[in-house]
Design an enzyme around this catalytic site. Structure first.
Site, PDB file in Angstrom:
ATOM      1  N   SER A 138       0.844  -1.128   0.125  1.00  0.00           N
ATOM      2  CA  SER A 138      -0.013   0.076   0.181  1.00  0.00           C
ATOM      3  C   SER A 138       1.000   1.285  -0.072  1.00  0.00           C
ATOM      4  CB  SER A 138      -0.951  -0.122   1.379  1.00  0.00           C
ATOM      5  OG  SER A 138      -2.100   0.547   0.903  1.00  0.00           O
ATOM      6  N   LYS A 146       4.191   2.084  -2.505  1.00  0.00           N
ATOM      7  CA  LYS A 146       4.567   3.305  -3.124  1.00  0.00           C
ATOM      8  C   LYS A 146       6.075   3.545  -2.818  1.00  0.00           C
ATOM      9  CE  LYS A 146       0.089   5.254  -1.880  1.00  0.00           C
ATOM     10  NZ  LYS A 146      -1.103   4.908  -2.332  1.00  0.00           N
ATOM     11  N   HIS A 205      -7.597  -5.714   0.388  1.00  0.00           N
ATOM     12  CA  HIS A 205      -6.419  -4.922   0.531  1.00  0.00           C
ATOM     13  C   HIS A 205      -5.569  -5.382   1.838  1.00  0.00           C
ATOM     14  CE1 HIS A 205      -4.114  -1.225  -0.074  1.00  0.00           C
ATOM     15  NE2 HIS A 205      -4.262  -0.893   1.203  1.00  0.00           N
TER      16      HIS A 205
HETATM   17  C1  GCU Z   1      -5.239   4.729   2.196  1.00  0.00           C
HETATM   18  C2  GCU Z   1      -4.764   5.560   0.937  1.00  0.00           C
HETATM   19  C3  GCU Z   1      -3.783   4.658   0.022  1.00  0.00           C
HETATM   20  C4  GCU Z   1      -2.760   3.851   0.654  1.00  0.00           C
HETATM   21  C5  GCU Z   1      -3.574   3.033   1.747  1.00  0.00           C
HETATM   22  C6  GCU Z   1      -2.524   2.259   2.780  1.00  0.00           C
HETATM   23  O1  GCU Z   1      -6.310   4.097   1.558  1.00  0.00           O
HETATM   24  O2  GCU Z   1      -5.655   6.476   0.239  1.00  0.00           O
HETATM   25  O3  GCU Z   1      -3.357   5.637  -0.845  1.00  0.00           O
HETATM   26  O4  GCU Z   1      -2.269   3.109  -0.187  1.00  0.00           O
HETATM   27  O5  GCU Z   1      -4.301   4.004   2.444  1.00  0.00           O
HETATM   28  O6  GCU Z   1      -1.357   2.574   2.756  1.00  0.00           O
HETATM   29  O7  GCU Z   1      -3.045   1.497   3.411  1.00  0.00           O
END
Ligand code: GCU
Length: 406
Positions: A245, A249, A386
């Site tokens: 997540s 990135k 997720h």
């Molecule tokens: C939020 C955010 C995402 C990110 C996620 C996470 O949902 O909007 O961009 O990837 O958190 O890190 O769990």
């Protein structure tokens, strides 16, 4: 479910409808800004790659400081019989010092006891602190959590995110793991900057392209790597950076910059990670820059609601990993991260792998659930939400076994 607070700019409905994805034109990863077509590895390495990296520094993640801080590593604890005797566990404190301040970050290390020679190493941040990964009392709280005054806060419960880290399984496959809480490097809130490692390093003049959390997290992975490559058990040619997540990135951004990472893995990284921004599916630039103003450099916000104006897209971030190994994973229920956008990004990044004569992802068709593609670029989509699951880890290690001829 959308869990972030959407500001006025981002109040537009989040699009989850494929038929509403706008017509978009992606920049060609193999065409330079001056229009020159890239036909050789040399052109890629000397011209196109550096120009793409510069664009991402200035428009998305901010410039990584080239300044130096003092970095000290101190072994605080070792247990040679951890994980039922299968692993050696170490806790190593890193102290970063600069500009009269210091920041502490605590690595948690697991090395397989049964090994022939040096082993490949996963480097990956955890979200909820080292104590969240296993129940053992001797696991020290990560410095970010040590600072918490309320010792009864539920986030201090041990073992609360263990399912994301199948430690015994990772060890049984012959891999070492070095983890650390990402909040030690940059506390994940809009006021986190002064407590982060960015406060120890010289600032760039242009505030618009100054790095923030994602840049700092990526930098931190490289500081972990600096320590790992000096360990007698580590195969320094087999470093893997893996993140989930927001940390997916960061792992892509770390892998783009630091070529010591031979395998770069993005787990459900979504917007600002593997997913193409121009598809405007799920989370968008407007939403992410509003909800998390401390992640990207300020310049990135200018594309909020104007993705068509972005002079790059995320396939170009992925392409910076070439010719090293790249793996992108999605989850079926994770529309927020735009699974198709993640897949297509890996697909379009593959053009650079072709330049090296390597097979990336060669089809526009997403594979079915649990049908991983494992070429030089890998991809899978699994059932579920997720998260990071044992299935994800299984695929990552299968992929790395292939990459390292194990
Ligand atoms: C939020 C955010 C995402 C990110 C996620 C996470 O949902 O909007 O961009 O990837 O958190 O890190 O769990």
């Amino acid at each position: 479910m959308v869990t972030v607070a959407l500001s006025a700019v981002a109040q537009r409905e989040v699009n989850y409808d494929e038929s509403k994805v706008p017509q978009y034109v992606l920049p060609d990863v193999l065409t330079c800004q001056d229009g020159t077509a890239v036909r050789t590895k040399k052109q890629w390495e000397k011209k196109r790659r550096p120009e793409l990296l510069r664009t991402l520094f200035s428009q998305e993640y901010g410039f990584t400081s080239e300044g130096k801080v003092k970095v000290q590593y101190e072994l605080l604890q070792e247990d040679r019989q951890a994980l039922d005797g299968t692993a050696t566990q170490q806790q190593v404190m890193i102290t970063f010092s600069g500009k009269g301040k210091s920041v502490k970050a605590l690595m948690l290390v697991f090395v397989p006891n049964q090994r022939k020679g040096r082993v490949p190493v996963f480097i990956g941040y955890n979200f909820r602190g080292n104590h969240s990964m296993l129940p053992n009392e001797e696991i020290l709280y990560s410095p970010y959590f040590q600072r918490m005054k309320n010792r009864k806060d539920p986030v201090l419960t041990r073992n609360n995110q263990a399912s994301r880290w199948p430690l015994k399984y990772i060890i049984s496959r012959g891999y070492a793991l070095v983890t650390m809480c990402y909040q030690d490097i940059f506390p994940d809130n809009k006021d986190g900057g002064p407590e982060s490692i960015t406060a120890l390093l010289p600032e760039t003049d242009d505030a618009q392209s100054r790095w923030q959390a994602l840049g700092a997290w990526a930098w931190g992975s490289s500081r972990i790597a600096d320590w790992v490559v000096k360990q007698p058990w580590a195969n320094k040619k087999q470093l893997i950076v893996m993140g989930h997540s927001r940390q997916g990135k960061a792992s892509l951004w770390a892998g783009a910059q630091d070529k010591r990472f031979k395998v770069v893995i993005s787990n459900d990284s979504g917007c600002g990670g593997a997913a193409l921004s121009k598809r405007c599916f799920g989370e968008t630039v407007a939403i992410i820059t509003n909800a998390f103003p401390h992640w990207f450099c300020k310049n990135f916000s200018q594309y909020a609601g104007r993705e068509e104006a972005l002079p790059f897209d995320q396939h170009e971030l992925l392409a910076l990993v070439a010719p090293r190994y790249l793996y992108v994973a999605s989850a079926e229920q994770d529309d927020w991260a735009d699974q198709k956008g993640e897949f297509l990004s890996a697909r379009y990044a593959s053009a650079v792998y072709s330049l090296y004569g390597l097979e990336g992802i060669t089809t526009d068709q997403m594979p079915g659930l649990h049908q991983p593609i494992m070429n030089h670029v890998g991809y899978h989509i699994r059932a579920g939400k997720h998260d990071v699951t044992q299935y994800d880890w299984q695929c990552y290690m299968d992929f790395c076994d292939k990459a390292f001829n194990r």
